[in-house]
Design a protein around this motif. Structure first.
Motif, PDB file in Angstrom:
ATOM      1  N   UNK A  33      39.237  76.291  19.645  1.00 29.50           N
ATOM      2  CA  UNK A  33      39.334  75.098  20.488  1.00 29.50           C
ATOM      3  C   UNK A  33      39.008  75.423  21.945  1.00 29.50           C
ATOM      4  N   UNK A  34      39.561  76.561  22.415  1.00 26.52           N
ATOM      5  CA  UNK A  34      39.271  76.989  23.803  1.00 26.52           C
ATOM      6  C   UNK A  34      37.768  77.186  23.990  1.00 26.52           C
ATOM      7  N   UNK A  35      37.194  77.873  23.004  1.00 29.16           N
ATOM      8  CA  UNK A  35      35.751  78.145  23.097  1.00 29.16           C
ATOM      9  C   UNK A  35      34.950  76.858  23.149  1.00 29.16           C
ATOM     10  N   UNK A  36      35.351  75.889  22.317  1.00 27.51           N
ATOM     11  CA  UNK A  36      34.629  74.610  22.289  1.00 27.51           C
ATOM     12  C   UNK A  36      34.738  73.902  23.640  1.00 27.51           C
ATOM     13  N   UNK A  37      35.964  73.918  24.187  1.00 28.55           N
ATOM     14  CA  UNK A  37      36.163  73.272  25.497  1.00 28.55           C
ATOM     15  C   UNK A  37      35.290  73.942  26.563  1.00 28.55           C
TER      16      UNK A  37
END
Ligand SMILES: Nc1ncnc2c1ncn2[C@@H]1O[C@H](COP(=O)(O)OP(=O)(O)OP(=O)(O)O)[C@@H](O)[C@H]1O
Length: 565
Positions: free
Chosen positions: A6-10
């Motif tokens: 999720x962090x990477x996507x953000x």
């Protein structure tokens, strides 16, 4: 610690939003940098390419906080460095983490080259290769804040950015190429405009002043096809007048070919004007059309026609009479339709009398004569000419504004005799501005220092008068022995019919009578006038007897107070 998906996507979403956030790529990259600065310990981002041919590192641009620069710097690499980079190019597509730029030769060269933009210091580098459709766009480099500042996590995050960055860089490079193309087009347009200006004919300064009557004659040629002959001293603007004629001619959009007859060696005149066939002479390895063929349908400007050798005059006349040319080495005739504008600073009438210019050609060309007066006879144009040349030179040199021109300089230039005419004035302004781009322009200091060269009737004899004197004296020198004999023998003219020729009297038999030269000149003119019964110009006139130009003789007579009766 690895980041959650999720962090990477953000992270990726925000980076892409920034990268594509503006149509102005430079602005997008600066915004992206602001975002990346929060995730990476960086001072700057740069892109460079390696050129295998040149063995050099080509720096392309640099992004820092609030700033974008196209860099355009080339850094030569050693063979070893080149090989190490080449290895990177060939195989590795991942991220290369260099803890200390000083310890890695290419990174060190890179830091050094950019030191005027980013302070040089020991720092970590994170580099990866950006590709688009298998083409290497360049090496993207994150320039760290300090030594060993990039971790494994940074490497992973950086890797996420490779595709969006590759796309953005591809756009940026395309954008840069477009900018370069635009600036090249702009340069070409400027160049074409300049050429067009000279094709259309530059603005003729003095067309309402000292050149008014000349331009009135030129305007009579509007939409007409007549041949024209432009007469005037050297550098008066004859070529400019030819341009003006062409600009109002029905052939204005057709070829306008200029030939300086005086600049072609005699042996090449025919091939230059009429062309030649392959094999016509040694060295003719290909066929070439002559200037007449090139000007077909348009206009041919024959500058310095008075310099054309007699043989070429014969061929020229034939071409003008028959409207056809034959290339050298060919028997085939080619129909041509060419309007001829000719110019000369020579006295063609005098040349004709001496047999140096063909009479039939003269009358063929002398259909519409246009006289261009010398600058000394139209001094009212001098200020406008100076201003125009100053503007032209400053534009050429990229100078802002015009240098100051003292009024005493203009006064002095108005009194000068301008033997080299407008061209001399133009060169003087050029020299003045080159020597002192900021001014003031003391142009008078660049004139010939001999005061006698200035036209200042009340102070000194003009250059023109001096020229006349020199010419008169040279002619009279030839006739002096005859003249002395004539006066000894009491003959009214030294060229009296039946007068003994040179060989009949040897100088040892009768020693010459020495008199002041002015008296001798006066006597010669008076004797010629008597013989010509007061007629100055034309056949049998005094000017012809003295072998002088009629205007020269008139001017001399005025000066010496001799009347024709
Ligand atoms: N009236 C004018 N207005 C503006 N520029 C001029 C004018 N007369 C001459 N010039 C400039 O002076 C220079 C010389 O002019 P040009 O070459 O036309 O003279 P020319 O009489 O043909 O010379 P030449 O006898 O050597 O062939 C050119 O740069 C031309 O643009």
């Amino acid at each position: 610690m690895t980041h959650s998906l999720e962090d990477n996507m953000d992270f990726l979403t925000e980076a892409m939003t920034r990268l594509n956030g503006s149509l102005d790529m430079k602005e997008s990259l600066v915004h992206t940098f602001d975002f990346l600065e929060k995730h990476f310990p960086i001072d700057a981002i740069s892109l460079h390419q390696y050129s295998n041919d040149l063995k050099s590192l080509n720096l392309l641009f640099l992004v820092q906080s609030g700033r974008f620069d196209f860099v355009e710097m080339s850094v030569p690499l050693s063979e070893t460095d080149a090989r190490s980079l080449f290895l990177h190019n060939a195989g590795v597509s991942g991220v290369i983490n260099t803890p200390n730029n000083r310890k890695e030769s290419v990174a060190s060269l890179h830091s050094n080259a950019l030191r005027s933009l980013v302070p040089f210091k020991e720092r970590g580098y994170l580099v990866c290769i950006l590709r688009s459709e298998e083409k290497i766009l360049g090496h993207l480099c994150l320039m760290g804040k300090h030594l060993g500042c990039f971790t494994r996590e940074h490497e992973q995050k950086f890797e996420l950015l490779l595709t969006p960055f590759a796309l953005a860089m591809s756009n940026l490079l395309q954008y840069k190429r477009t900018l370069e193309f635009q600036s090249k087009l702009r340069e070409e347009r400027d160049e074409l405009e300049k050429n067009l200006e000279s094709l259309r004919g530059r603005h003729v300064i003095g067309e309402r002043g000292g050149l008014k009557s000349t331009m009135d004659v030129v305007r009579q040629l509007e939409d007409r096809e007549l041949p024209a002959l432009i007469l005037g001293e050297t550098g008066v603007g004859k070529e400019l007048i030819a341009d003006a004629i062409q600009a109002i001619s029905p052939r204005q959009n057709k070829p306008f070919i200029k030939v300086n007859c005086g600049a072609i060696p005699e042996s090449l005149v025919d091939s230059e004007l009429f062309g030649y066939e392959k094999g016509a002479f040694t060295g003719a390895s290909v066929s070439r059309p002559g200037r007449f063929e090139q000007a077909n349908g348009g206009t041919l400007f024959l500058d310095e026609i008075g310099e054309l050798p007699l043989k070429a005059q014969v061929r020229l006349l034939r071409v003008l009479q028959n409207n056809e040319v034959e290339r050298i080495g060919s028997t085939k005739t080619i129909d041509i339709d060419v309007r001829v504008i000719a110019a000369t600073n020579r006295n063609l009438e005098l040349m004709m009398q001496k047999g140096d210019f063909r009479e039939d050609l003269y009358y063929r060309l002398y259909v519409f004569p246009i006289h261009v007066p010398p600058l000394r006879e139209r001094t009212q144009d001098i200020p406008a000419l100076i201003y125009s040349f100053m503007k032209r030179v400053c534009d050429e040199l990229g100078l802002d504004g015009l240098p100051q021109l003292p009024s005493k300089t203009v006064d002095r230039l108005l009194k000068y005799s301008w033997p080299g005419n407008v061209r001399e004035l133009e060169n003087l302004v050029k020299r003045g501005i080159t020597l002192s781009p900021q001014g003031p322009l003391y142009l008078e200091e660049l004139l010939p220092q001999d005061e006698g060269w200035y036209i200042a009737p009340e102070e000194s004899q003009s250059y023109f008068e001096k020229t006349i004197d020199a010419r008169v004296e040279a002619v009279l020198e030839q006739h002096l022995p005859k003249l002395h004999l004539a006066s000894k023998l009491g003959l009214s003219s030294f060229e009296h019919e039946g007068a003994p020729d040179d060989n009949s009297f040897s100088s040892s038999a009768l020693p010459p009578v020495i008199k002041p030269l002015d008296d001798t000149i006066r006597e010669a003119i008076q004797a010629a006038l008597v013989q010509a019964q007061g007629k100055i110009s034309g056949a049998g006139g005094a000017a012809e007897l003295l072998q002088l130009n009629p205007n020269t003789l008139r001017s001399k007579m005025r000066k010496m107070g001799i009347r024709a009766h």
